[in-house]
Design an enzyme around this catalytic site. Structure first.
Site, PDB file in Angstrom:
ATOM      1  N   ARG A   1      40.896  33.033  55.181  1.00 29.91           N
ATOM      2  CA  ARG A   1      40.339  34.193  54.484  1.00 29.91           C
ATOM      3  C   ARG A   1      39.308  34.869  55.378  1.00 29.91           C
ATOM      4  O   ARG A   1      38.507  34.209  56.036  1.00 29.91           O
ATOM      5  CB  ARG A   1      39.692  33.764  53.169  1.00 29.91           C
ATOM      6  CG  ARG A   1      39.043  34.905  52.391  1.00 29.91           C
ATOM      7  CD  ARG A   1      38.611  34.465  50.998  1.00 29.91           C
ATOM      8  NE  ARG A   1      37.900  35.530  50.315  1.00 29.91           N
ATOM      9  CZ  ARG A   1      36.573  35.659  50.295  1.00 29.91           C
ATOM     10  NH1 ARG A   1      35.815  34.760  50.902  1.00 29.91           N
ATOM     11  NH2 ARG A   1      35.992  36.664  49.671  1.00 29.91           N
TER      12      ARG A   1
ATOM     13  N   HIS B   1      27.157  33.797  43.399  1.00 29.39           N
ATOM     14  CA  HIS B   1      28.540  33.779  43.876  1.00 29.39           C
ATOM     15  C   HIS B   1      28.695  32.779  45.016  1.00 29.39           C
ATOM     16  O   HIS B   1      27.713  32.326  45.605  1.00 29.39           O
ATOM     17  CB  HIS B   1      28.989  35.181  44.316  1.00 29.39           C
ATOM     18  CG  HIS B   1      28.128  35.795  45.379  1.00 29.39           C
ATOM     19  ND1 HIS B   1      26.864  36.293  45.133  1.00 29.39           N
ATOM     20  CD2 HIS B   1      28.336  35.998  46.710  1.00 29.39           C
ATOM     21  CE1 HIS B   1      26.342  36.778  46.240  1.00 29.39           C
ATOM     22  NE2 HIS B   1      27.214  36.598  47.225  1.00 29.39           N
TER      23      HIS B   1
END
Length: 358
Positions: free
Chosen positions: A299, A289
């Site tokens: 974020r 990932h």
């Protein structure tokens, strides 16, 4: 973390430029040191999954009667899933998000007062995996192991005790949830507590340990050329991630490429780590990932990195190994595996695989 595990990092110091972390808010152009190409990461330009496919990691309701099988299937096919009805209060998720935003909103020089040392684990700095790449990542992080009191006192002289309480409560919920999720996944394979004596569900979880990783991915002027966090697998049993409502997390699947994980309010993302991959004899996939960045929205994420105590040997559960074959992986402690990962990074699993192909 117990001293034994911390010693791994002392034995493998990494020279990362924490003191050179920029004030991201002041940058109007992307510096060359942050511009990534396929030469810097072979998977940087890997094709993303077309939106039309509709393929994504499953969102699993833990109250669903078939949650056990759904989790097992997700671990085998994706190595990741999202969960709802997980029992962690929404107010606590909001508190940990507020804490994370407050921390990274501090002036750079204040944050550097709690900078992580070259041989340390805790504190402010860039991702440890940065040492494996030539380019820098558009992010900053803060690692918590044990009590954050000393670090938080440097950051918030007046409010550190309140923030310490939030971290303690969050970690308590995460520990119980991680153990529950691990056993739901193992039960889907027919594995019981008799098969793994060191990980009793009814114990006080003193066989486990964890770290909390706070991440900030600032607004980026050229997100298509930048990388928030480069592709990697986690060295854990499980990682539980809370992310705010800004997308950025991507998981890789061979048949789909990179798939963006959409944030669902109040949900948590669960990643299978390398140690769970080993424990399941490769049935559960340690998920590759990464984190991409955004041109208009920052974020935040909070990762609970969960694994066994340093002296516990992790090896494939005998029940999951064919009688006519050897286990896929050698027995290894988390401490030993972290040493291997510190040298071989994403090839670490292959280094402890039995009968490696040359």
């Amino acid at each position: 973390m117990p001293a034994m595990l911390t010693d791994v990092f002392r034995g493998h110091p990494i020279h990362l430029p924490h003191s050179h972390i920029p004030d991201f808010t002041s940058l109007r152009e992307l510096p060359d040191s942050y511009k990534w190409t396929p030469k810097d990461d072979l998977l940087f330009s890997a094709a993303p999954s077309p939106p039309a496919t509709g393929e994504n990691i499953p969102l699993i309701d833990l109250d669903h009667p078939d949650a056990t099988n759904q989790i097992g299937h997700a671990c085998r096919t994706w190595g990741a899933f999202q969960i709802s009805n997980h029992g962690v209060p929404l107010g606590l998720l909001q508190d940990i998000e507020f804490l994370t935003g407050s921390l990274f909103g501090l002036p750079v020089q204040r944050k550097l007062k709690s900078a992580r040392s070259e041989t340390g684990v805790s504190g402010y700095g860039v991702a440890r995996i940065a040492s494996f790449f030539n380019k820098q990542m558009w992010s900053e992080g803060f690692t918590i192991t044990g009590s954050p009191l000393n670090d938080f006192r440097k950051l918030w002289p007046q409010h550190h005790l309140n923030y310490c309480d939030i971290v303690e409560e969050y970690e308590e919920h995460m520990k119980k949830l991680a153990s529950k999720l691990m056993w739901l996944a193992l039960n889907s394979l027919g594995v019981s507590e008799e098969d793994i004596e060191w990980a009793s569900l009814s114990s006080d979880l003193n066989w486990a340990q964890a770290a909390l990783q706070l991440n900030h991915y600032p607004v980026c002027p050229e997100p298509d050329r930048a990388m928030g966090l480069a592709a990697h697998t986690d060295s854990t049993l499980l990682t539980i991630l809370y992310q705010n409502n800004t997308a950025g997390l991507q998981v890789f699947r061979d048949d789909l490429g990179w798939v963006t994980v959409p944030p669902f309010p109040g949900s948590l993302v669960v990643n299978v780590g390398d140690l769970f991959h080993i424990l399941s004899n490769g049935l559960f996939k340690s998920v590759l990932h990464r984190a991409r960045v955004n041109q208009t929205r920052a974020r935040l994420s909070v990762a609970f990195l969960w694994g066994p105590q340093s002296d516990i040997k992790i090896s494939p559960v005998p029940k999951l190994v064919s009688p006519v074959e050897s286990p896929l992986y050698q027995s290894v402690t988390w401490k030993e595996y972290l040493r291997t990962k510190a040298t071989h990074f994403n090839k670490a699993l292959s280094m402890i695989r039995n009968h490696r192909e040359e």
